[in-house]
Design a protein around this motif. Sequence first.
Motif: not given
Length: 426
Positions: A368-380
């Motif tokens: 879960g935490g890893l996916c949130e980090d990836l999603n946050a990176f994608y949205r920049v």
Amino acid sequence: MPRHKRAKGKGKPNRPVAECIRGMIRASGPPLSPQCCIYKVPSNIYHMNVAAYEPYVVSIGPFHHGKSSLKAMEKHKLCYLQSFLERLKLDLEDLVNTIEEWEEETRACYAENIELSSNDFVQMILVDGVFIIEFFLRSHFHDLQDDSDRILTFNPGFRVAIKHDLILLENQLPFFVLERIFDLAFQHLSLENFPTMLSLAFDFFSEYNTQKKQPGFEVKHLLDLLRTFQLPSNLRRQPKIDAKFEFLYSATLLHKAGVKFKVASSGWLLGIHFENNILEIPCLKLDDTTESYIRNLMAFEQCHYPYDSHIIDYAFFMDYLINTTEDVDLLVQSGVIVNLLGDAAAVATLFNNLGKNIAFGCSNFYFGGLCEDLNAFYRVPWHHWKAIFKRDYFSTPWRTTTTIAATMLLVLTLIQTICSMISLLK
């Protein structure tokens, strides 16, 4: 609304119905024991890929016992039993009597009622248990193999098929049974540095033990051992409290946003790490047995570890990453997937079907935490622009050279223009 008429004789016990219900309760057997650890694959999961849960050549335990397609191996089992008894000078009657003492404890390990008689059940446990022990011994000590051993000496493919069958959820013996038979057989021998039953299992399944774990923990059966090989040594990683994980972008979309894929050095399935725009994923070799391996681990977790389902979490993480053949090709090019299935579409289908009919919740998702980090990176947005710039102008040596030359030409032209303007102003 009119009231229903009171049924005639209401208040008196309906004996036929009551007896029928009591019979159903008796037939269903006692509730599951805390020792229960061997299950039949739930039908809604089983029918997603029947072949993934069925043994190829050998039945172990009661669920596939007596199947006509597996009877050919029964002769080999008896040959192994005879060799085992003669080599160790064991008394068969003593061994049978001892195993009879474990019958109730052994039956309690199975989630289904076993319709075998006491004699048939004990015989099956003895024959199957000794077969596994002798098979592991011969695999470990090559001098035990002889010309009569057609499993290991003459047919290497047979060994691969047996290894496949030994990791099926429905094809298990409780591990304590193997350990007790092993200890009974070798208790009268004083052998230095002789392996234990658990260390033999470690050796036989060494390719799955990528974390190099050492014996020293309890396992419920061989499939549970393979699951333990993949478990993290640290606590379950929890999702961030202030965010709710809903989905993960595919590998292709993440790559377009600047995420780079790299093979992780860890080797174990859950050893996935994201840092500095690099997503490290352990290499997964996909062959004809991989799906069966993952599916049986998932089915076991669904039945026995529903709130601690690490392998299920891994399957869902990979399903998020892989939607199309382009996602597969990207992971193959980066070395994350070694595709021995030959078809990228087959790989995509495999991962997209693994999670069907599997209960999954995001609240305790290991990644879960890893996916949130990836999603946050994608949205920049800046990450997308930077990735586009690199892809369009620096993706190949030729493009890099052309870009640098064009930039230098632009700079020289600008300098010349500035110089010309200065000379005109003078």
